[in-house]
Design a protein around this motif. Structure first.
Motif, PDB file in Angstrom:
ATOM      1  N   LYS A  43       0.835  -1.201   0.000  1.00  0.00           N
ATOM      2  CA  LYS A  43       0.000   0.000   0.000  1.00  0.00           C
ATOM      3  C   LYS A  43       0.868   1.250   0.000  1.00  0.00           C
ATOM      4  O   LYS A  43       2.000   1.218   0.486  1.00  0.00           O
ATOM      5  N   ALA A  78      -6.602  -0.493   5.730  1.00  0.00           N
ATOM      6  CA  ALA A  78      -7.060  -1.585   4.870  1.00  0.00           C
ATOM      7  C   ALA A  78      -8.486  -1.382   4.378  1.00  0.00           C
ATOM      8  O   ALA A  78      -8.999  -2.236   3.653  1.00  0.00           O
ATOM      9  N   ARG A  79      -9.153  -0.307   4.769  1.00  0.00           N
ATOM     10  CA  ARG A  79     -10.536  -0.111   4.335  1.00  0.00           C
ATOM     11  C   ARG A  79     -10.589   0.153   2.836  1.00  0.00           C
ATOM     12  O   ARG A  79      -9.869   0.995   2.311  1.00  0.00           O
ATOM     13  N   VAL A  80     -11.452  -0.544   2.163  1.00  0.00           N
ATOM     14  CA  VAL A  80     -11.595  -0.419   0.715  1.00  0.00           C
ATOM     15  C   VAL A  80     -12.569   0.710   0.411  1.00  0.00           C
ATOM     16  O   VAL A  80     -13.657   0.801   0.997  1.00  0.00           O
ATOM     17  N   THR A  81     -12.191   1.598  -0.507  1.00  0.00           N
ATOM     18  CA  THR A  81     -13.081   2.682  -0.906  1.00  0.00           C
ATOM     19  C   THR A  81     -14.132   2.139  -1.866  1.00  0.00           C
ATOM     20  O   THR A  81     -13.796   1.540  -2.893  1.00  0.00           O
ATOM     21  N   VAL A  82     -15.413   2.350  -1.528  1.00  0.00           N
ATOM     22  CA  VAL A  82     -16.493   1.746  -2.311  1.00  0.00           C
ATOM     23  C   VAL A  82     -17.358   2.766  -3.048  1.00  0.00           C
ATOM     24  O   VAL A  82     -18.228   2.375  -3.821  1.00  0.00           O
ATOM     25  N   SER A  95     -15.194  -1.615   7.571  1.00  0.00           N
ATOM     26  CA  SER A  95     -14.154  -2.068   6.653  1.00  0.00           C
ATOM     27  C   SER A  95     -14.247  -1.459   5.265  1.00  0.00           C
ATOM     28  O   SER A  95     -13.377  -1.684   4.431  1.00  0.00           O
ATOM     29  N   ARG A  96     -15.290  -0.667   5.021  1.00  0.00           N
ATOM     30  CA  ARG A  96     -15.514  -0.111   3.677  1.00  0.00           C
ATOM     31  C   ARG A  96     -15.633   1.403   3.773  1.00  0.00           C
ATOM     32  O   ARG A  96     -16.517   1.930   4.438  1.00  0.00           O
TER      33      ARG A  96
END
Length: 744
Positions: A5, A498-502, A532-533
């Motif tokens: 990352k 680690a959060r995924v951008t949605v 988490s998102r």
């Protein structure tokens, strides 16, 4: 390809309000060789990437030395990178209660845990016992002696030193402070003060705020001189909750009582000084009292007659919902803006005082504002007046708040996304009290929850974690140190999580005030937000995202908003709610004498299979120029996208009776000679504009349609004769603005 990352390397460049930060990552070549890259990415002032899809601004470098030798064109290094510095901070709550233990704890945290910043609380009543002492120069050093010793001890550890300057003490401690009569009050006239005497004055009272600012100046001047460049940051506190903001509860001793009333929910701002200031401020917002009356739906004769909104409830019986309802009208929103202005102006003055001390003593102390909460998941913020994080960026260098995810309430993670709109350093605290769960949590659960909370905060750009505790807390103190030890390498390693951008979403301050935060939370959840998102939450610190001159707003879809002259224009297909008040009866059949119903589209929809989509704005304006309804479409939609989400633009036929949001509106029939103009503005592509009676057999029937070109405006006038059909069902007027196959 990248195999790690991006990691922020604590360098930020600036270029006329634009910023970029230095990032590092490992990459894998086509031959599977591992390489390293340093590169400049567009960021905000804190070094947070603002566009994750953007490429490097000027290529990739094999070493940090090469990247630092090649700034993107037009960019220069910020002279102050404090917002990128990271600290493990420690604070002993009330050091005057046990100065020896306080010093021992400070030494313990710096030497054994690796704390790099020590926070010292500075309480007015621990230094001065009266306002007279504050102005007494002969014994000045005597009053500060104990605090001087504590600050010097912290300095000698080699850590940075920060200050919590508590300027909220009222006359229960200090008999001649600013006087109880100058305290802020709640709507029932009771002084804002928790039982043991901590309250704050009206921030519109210049005498009282003058005392507060004088004390703040004495503290920062003294310790800027003593600490030099070890002075880190300074936080002013206005409430017993140790926050910068208004008390959101109240508790006081009634006259002659031996014990206080129980704590109750309250809103500050009802003292004579604050109300007088509000009346003086309103002429700066409205050209005349007539303009104010139009916006508020009131009939004041002059600004001096204005009264502030209240819940109308008996003492101790108001709920957070009651306070939320205050801010649902233009009158309430103006009240919010004025209370916010008082907080903002005081913060600006305190920042100027600190800047002067920095210049005088060659220090670099920063102003940090401390809030218990700032995002929509904390409904007490409606009383704190603390939601406008974008605004606080202009008067502070850092913001400390509850900032982390929590499995016990996943909506708390909205704060992680919400605070990306703050431009300074983001900070948080960890105290066992916040994880105690009313005594139900075991030691292991508390520690796990603290670590999870701190990790998510750090992964979302938190730069400073403050740990609050003392040795006399026993096992809780040990847990706190274990948590700090676990989080320290996480803080040092990276702020990228680690959060995924949605996705993306937008929300305005006006929407938050109307709903007590519910609109923002619902939008965030719908966009996929979670622990988490991540969602790119675009926040506008405006009262209304599109138009602030309407008392009522509602939205049926994410691309459209209605702005209404008054709240009682809306109703469901089954008739007005019995709970709604206004000049009309709550039963649909009784509208016959007074009103004409309009069916207004939820949005302009594109049925064309090819070509541009378009958005539009529709206004209904009477003969006096008053706008009764304004429908604003934010972006064009088609009937097939998102699985047909926008295929039905008649949502009034699927709402049950107790839903007040609808696209059917009841407007007063105009007087003789009166009319309504239906005005449409079309933007991206031509669409068909229609105004007609829904019943083809209606007397004086309207049946108007025309194609309105892109960038054009069209107006159709409805005269009184077309609003007075005896049969209410024949009186319904329909408005459409669709782009379909026959549209040019």
């Amino acid at each position: 390809m990248a195999i790690t990352k991006p990691v922020f390397k604590n360098f930020v460049l600036s270029n006329s309000g634009l910023y970029c930060g230095l990032y590092y990552r490992k990459v894998l070549s086509k031959t599977n060789a591992v390489g390293e890259q340093w590169y400049w990415m567009p960021t905000n002032r804190s070094g947070n990437i603002t566009d994750m899809r953007a490429n490097s601004l000027n290529g990739y470098y094999a070493t940090d030395t090469a990247a630092l030798a090649n700034y993107p064109a037009g960019y220069t290094l910020l002279t102050d990178n404090w917002s990128s510095e990271k600290y493990i901070s420690y604070m002993y709550n009330y050091p005057s209660e046990n100065i020896i233990e306080a010093k021992n704890c400070i030494t313990d945290w710096v030497n054994n845990i690796g704390a790099t910043n020590v926070l010292i609380p500075v309480f007015y009543n621990n230094i001065f016992k009266s306002y007279t002492q504050q102005t007494d120069t002969a014994n000045f050093n005597t009053y500060f002696a104990e605090l001087d010793g504590l600050v010097t001890h912290a300095k000698n550890t080699g850590a940075k030193v920060s200050l919590f300057v508590c300027i909220d003490v009222d006359d229960n401690y200090v008999a001649d402070f600013w006087g109880l009569d100058n305290n802020e009050k709640d709507e029932w006239g009771y002084p804002i003060r928790i039982a043991y005497g901590s309250g704050h004055p009206s921030l519109a009272n210049t005498y009282a705020t003058g005392i507060m600012k004088d004390f703040f100046q004495k503290v920062v001047n003294r310790y800027a001189s003593l600490l030099g460049n070890q002075l880190n940051w300074v936080t002013p506190l206005l409430t017993v909750h140790n926050e910068y903001g208004y008390n959101f509860t109240n508790q006081y001793y009634p006259p002659g009582a031996d014990s206080p009333v129980p704590q109750y929910i309250a809103l500050s701002g009802y003292s004579p000084s604050t109300i007088a200031g509000f009346r003086s401020w309103l002429p700066t917002q409205y050209a005349n009292v007539g303009a104010l009356n139009t916006a508020w739906g009131t009939s004041y004769g002059n600004f001096a007659d204005v009264t502030v909104p209240t819940t109308g409830k008996a003492p101790f019986e108001a709920s957070l919902d009651d306070f939320q309802n205050i801010f649902a009208s233009n009158r309430g929103k103006d009240w919010y803006r004025y209370l916010y202005k008082l907080l903002y102006d005081l913060a600006a003055d305190l920042r100027t005082i600190l800047a002067s001390a920095n210049t005088t003593y060659g220090t670099n102390g920063k102003l940090v504002l401390s809030f218990g909460g700032v995002s929509p998941n904390d409904r007490a913020n409606i009383n704190r007046i603390s939601w406008d994080v974008a605004g606080w960026s202009n008067v502070s260098d850092g913001l400390k708040t509850w900032f982390g995810a929590d499995y016990r309430d996943t909506t708390k993670a909205i704060t992680l996304d919400y605070l990306q709109n703050y431009e300074g350093k983001i900070m948080t605290e960890i105290h066992h009290i916040d994880f105690y769960d009313n005594g139900t949590a075991t030691a292991d659960q508390m520690q796990a929850n603290m670590i999870n909370y701190g990790t998510t905060a750090i992964q979302n750009n938190c730069r400073d974690v403050l740990f609050i505790g003392m040795q006399s807390h026993g096992s809780y103190y040990n847990i706190l140190q274990s948590v700090a030890t676990a989080l320290k390498p996480e803080l040092q390693r990276s702020n990228d999580g680690a959060r995924v951008t949605v996705g993306n979403m937008g929300v305005s301050l006006g929407e938050i005030l109307v709903s007590g935060g519910r609109i923002a939370i619902d939008k965030w959840v719908a966009a996929g937000g979670s622990n988490s998102r991540r969602v790119n939450l675009i926040y506008a610190n405006t009262i209304n995202a599109t138009d602030s001159s309407f008392p009522a707003t509602l939205s049926l879809f994410d691309n459209q908003t209605y702005f209404l002259k008054q709240n009682d224009l809306k109703n469901s297909v089954y008739g007005r709610l019995a709970s709604e008040t206004g000049p009309y009866s709550p039963f649909q059949q009784d509208y016959n004498t007074y009103c004409v119903p309009f069916l207004i589209p939820a949005f302009g929809i594109t049925y064309k299979t090819t070509g541009n989509k378009t958005k539009s704005t529709i206004e209904i304006i009477d003969e006096t120029g008053t706008v009764w309804v304004k429908m604003v479409q934010n972006f064009g939609v088609s009937n097939t996208e998102q699985n047909g989400k926008y295929a039905n633009n008649h949502p009034e036929f699927r709402y049950i009776a107790n839903i007040t949001e609808d696209c059917r509106f009841w407007l007063p029939i105009r007087p003789t000679g009166g009319y309504y103009d239906v005005k449409i503005s079309v933007y991206d592509a031509a669409c068909l504009f229609e105004v007609y009676h829904a019943d083809v057999g209606a007397p004086d029937r309207i049946n108007y349609n025309t194609v309105v070109g892109a960038g054009s405006i069209n107006t159709y006038r409805i005269n009184r004769a077309s609003m007075t059909q005896p049969n209410i069902n024949q009186r319904v007027i329909k408005i459409n603005c669709n782009r379909y196959a026959g549209t040019a």
